[in-house]
Design a protein around this motif. Structure first.
Motif, PDB file in Angstrom:
ATOM      1  N   SER A  36       0.850  -1.189   0.000  1.00 15.49           N
ATOM      2  CA  SER A  36       0.000   0.000   0.000  1.00 15.49           C
ATOM      3  C   SER A  36       0.882   1.233   0.000  1.00 15.49           C
ATOM      4  O   SER A  36       2.048   1.178   0.401  1.00 15.49           O
ATOM      5  N   HIS A  37       0.317   2.352  -0.460  1.00 19.72           N
ATOM      6  CA  HIS A  37       1.087   3.608  -0.397  1.00 19.72           C
ATOM      7  C   HIS A  37       0.874   4.320   0.943  1.00 19.72           C
ATOM      8  O   HIS A  37       1.589   5.269   1.267  1.00 19.72           O
ATOM      9  N   ARG A 130      -3.987  -7.446   0.203  1.00 25.38           N
ATOM     10  CA  ARG A 130      -3.396  -7.598  -1.123  1.00 25.38           C
ATOM     11  C   ARG A 130      -3.095  -9.069  -1.422  1.00 25.38           C
ATOM     12  O   ARG A 130      -3.215  -9.510  -2.566  1.00 25.38           O
ATOM     13  N   ALA A 131      -2.749  -9.831  -0.411  1.00 24.67           N
ATOM     14  CA  ALA A 131      -2.517 -11.259  -0.619  1.00 24.67           C
ATOM     15  C   ALA A 131      -3.800 -11.945  -1.082  1.00 24.67           C
ATOM     16  O   ALA A 131      -3.784 -12.749  -2.021  1.00 24.67           O
ATOM     17  N   ILE A 151       2.331 -18.237  -1.367  1.00 27.40           N
ATOM     18  CA  ILE A 151       3.224 -17.594  -0.401  1.00 27.40           C
ATOM     19  C   ILE A 151       3.425 -16.170  -0.887  1.00 27.40           C
ATOM     20  O   ILE A 151       3.977 -15.933  -1.962  1.00 27.40           O
ATOM     21  N   PHE A 152       2.955 -15.235  -0.100  1.00 29.78           N
ATOM     22  CA  PHE A 152       2.970 -13.820  -0.481  1.00 29.78           C
ATOM     23  C   PHE A 152       3.906 -13.048   0.439  1.00 29.78           C
ATOM     24  O   PHE A 152       3.798 -13.141   1.661  1.00 29.78           O
ATOM     25  N   VAL A 153       4.803 -12.271  -0.148  1.00 37.78           N
ATOM     26  CA  VAL A 153       5.772 -11.495   0.624  1.00 37.78           C
ATOM     27  C   VAL A 153       5.689 -10.026   0.222  1.00 37.78           C
ATOM     28  O   VAL A 153       5.695  -9.697  -0.969  1.00 37.78           O
ATOM     29  N   SER A 154       5.605  -9.158   1.224  1.00 37.40           N
ATOM     30  CA  SER A 154       5.627  -7.714   0.998  1.00 37.40           C
ATOM     31  C   SER A 154       6.935  -7.187   1.607  1.00 37.40           C
ATOM     32  O   SER A 154       7.108  -7.183   2.832  1.00 37.40           O
ATOM     33  N   MET A 159       6.676  -8.392   5.795  1.00 38.98           N
ATOM     34  CA  MET A 159       5.578  -9.248   6.227  1.00 38.98           C
ATOM     35  C   MET A 159       5.254 -10.270   5.149  1.00 38.98           C
ATOM     36  O   MET A 159       5.516 -10.039   3.959  1.00 38.98           O
ATOM     37  N   ALA A 160       4.688 -11.391   5.571  1.00 32.64           N
ATOM     38  CA  ALA A 160       4.344 -12.456   4.638  1.00 32.64           C
ATOM     39  C   ALA A 160       2.982 -13.039   5.001  1.00 32.64           C
ATOM     40  O   ALA A 160       2.537 -12.964   6.142  1.00 32.64           O
ATOM     41  N   GLU A 161       2.346 -13.616   3.996  1.00 33.08           N
ATOM     42  CA  GLU A 161       1.066 -14.300   4.189  1.00 33.08           C
ATOM     43  C   GLU A 161       1.102 -15.619   3.428  1.00 33.08           C
ATOM     44  O   GLU A 161       1.743 -15.722   2.368  1.00 33.08           O
ATOM     45  N   LEU A 162       0.447 -16.616   3.975  1.00 29.57           N
ATOM     46  CA  LEU A 162       0.300 -17.893   3.287  1.00 29.57           C
ATOM     47  C   LEU A 162      -1.190 -18.209   3.223  1.00 29.57           C
ATOM     48  O   LEU A 162      -1.861 -18.235   4.256  1.00 29.57           O
TER      49      LEU A 162
END
Length: 233
Positions: A36-37, A130-131, A151-154, A159-162
Motif C-alpha cells: 500500500s502507499h 493484497r494477498a 506464499i505472499f511477501v511484501s 511481512m508475509a502471508e500464506l
C-alpha cells in the motif's frame, strides 16, 4: 529494502519445482515491493500535530489581552478591544496550525518515514488484503483439486502471508504452516529473503507431499513455478 535479483528468483523457482514434484499441490510465490502507499498516514499525523497549534502559541507566550478595567473605557470600547484580541489570537492559531499541518505532511510523506509511522496493525491488514486479492487474481482457487498454496511477501513491510485453498484447508490444520511462515519471516528480518523463501517452499512441499502425494503419470503443473514480482502500488 532487500530486492530479489534474477539469480535469487531462479533459485526460488527451482525450489518450487522440486517441491511440486512430490505432490499434486501447487505452490505459487508472489513478491511485492509494498502492499500500500499508506497515503492516509501523512494526513493523520499532520492533523494530529496541527491540533497542537494553540498549545504552541501558549508556550510561545501569546495570549489574549483584556483591557484594564480601571481605565476610563466605555463598555463598547472594552467589547471591541476584546473582540479584536480574540480575533488576532484565533488568526494566529489558524496560521500556526496550517504551517504545522503542511510541514508535518511533507516530512511524513517520505516513504521511509511513512512506513515507520504507520501502525503495524494497518500494515498487516493491507498485506493480508493484497494477498487475498492476488490469490483470486492469479486463479489459485481454480486448480483441479483446489490444492493451491500461495506464499505472499511484501518487502517494505517485511511481512508475509500464506493462503491455502479449500481443498487443503479442509485437511490441514492452519498451524501446520507455522514453521514455513517462521522461516520466511526470519529471512525477511535478516535480509536473506531468498533463503527464507526456499526454506518456506520446502516446508510447504513437505506438508503437501504428506497429504497430497504425487500421482505417477497424473501430476500436471497447473500454475507457473516462477516468482511473480508485483510493482509498488
Amino acid at each position: 529494502m532487500k530486492r530479489l535479483d534474477p539469480s535469487e528468483l531462479a533459485a526460488i523457482e527451482a525450489a518450487v519445482r522440486a517441491a511440486e514434484a512430490r505432490t499434486t499441490g501447487e505452490i505459487y510465490c508472489v513478491v511485492t515491493e509494498e502492499s500500500s502507499h499508506y497515503g492516509e498516514t501523512p494526513l493523520a499525523w499532520a492533523a494530529g500535530v496541527a491540533l497542537l497549534g494553540p498549545a504552541v502559541l501558549l508556550l510561545a507566550g501569546v495570549h489574549v489581552t483584556i483591557p484594564d478595567l480601571f481605565a476610563e473605557w466605555s463598555a463598547s470600547d472594552v467589547s471591541a478591544a476584546i473582540e479584536s484580541a480574540v480575533r488576532h489570537a484565533l488568526i494566529s492559531a489558524i496560521v500556526v496550525q496550517g504551517l504545522l499541518f503542511v510541514i508535518t505532511a511533507v516530512i511524513v510523506a517520505f516513504p521511509p518515514v511513512t512506513r515507520v509511522l504507520t501502525p503495524r496493525s494497518v500494515k498487516r491488514h493491507r498485506v493480508q488484503r493484497r494477498a487475498r486479492e492476488q490469490f483470486v487474481a492469479k486463479n489459485l482457487h481454480l486448480t483441479r483439486e483446489r490444492t493451491g498454496v500461495m506464499i505472499f511477501v511484501s518487502l517494505a513491510e517485511r511481512m508475509a502471508e500464506l493462503i491455502a485453498d479449500d481443498g487443503i484447508a479442509d485437511h490441514v490444520d492452519a498451524h501446520v504452516w507455522d514453521k514455513a511462515m517462521a522461516a520466511l519471516t526470519q529471512g525477511l528480518k535478516t535480509g536473506k529473503v531468498e533463503a527464507g523463501f526456499e526454506a518456506a517452499v520446502g516446508l510447504c512441499g513437505d506438508v503437501l507431499a504428506e497429504k497430497f502425494p504425487a500421482k505417477p503419470g497424473d501430476n500436471p503443473n497447473e500454475l507457473p513455478d516462477a516468482v511473480v514480482v508485483l510493482p509498488r502500488l
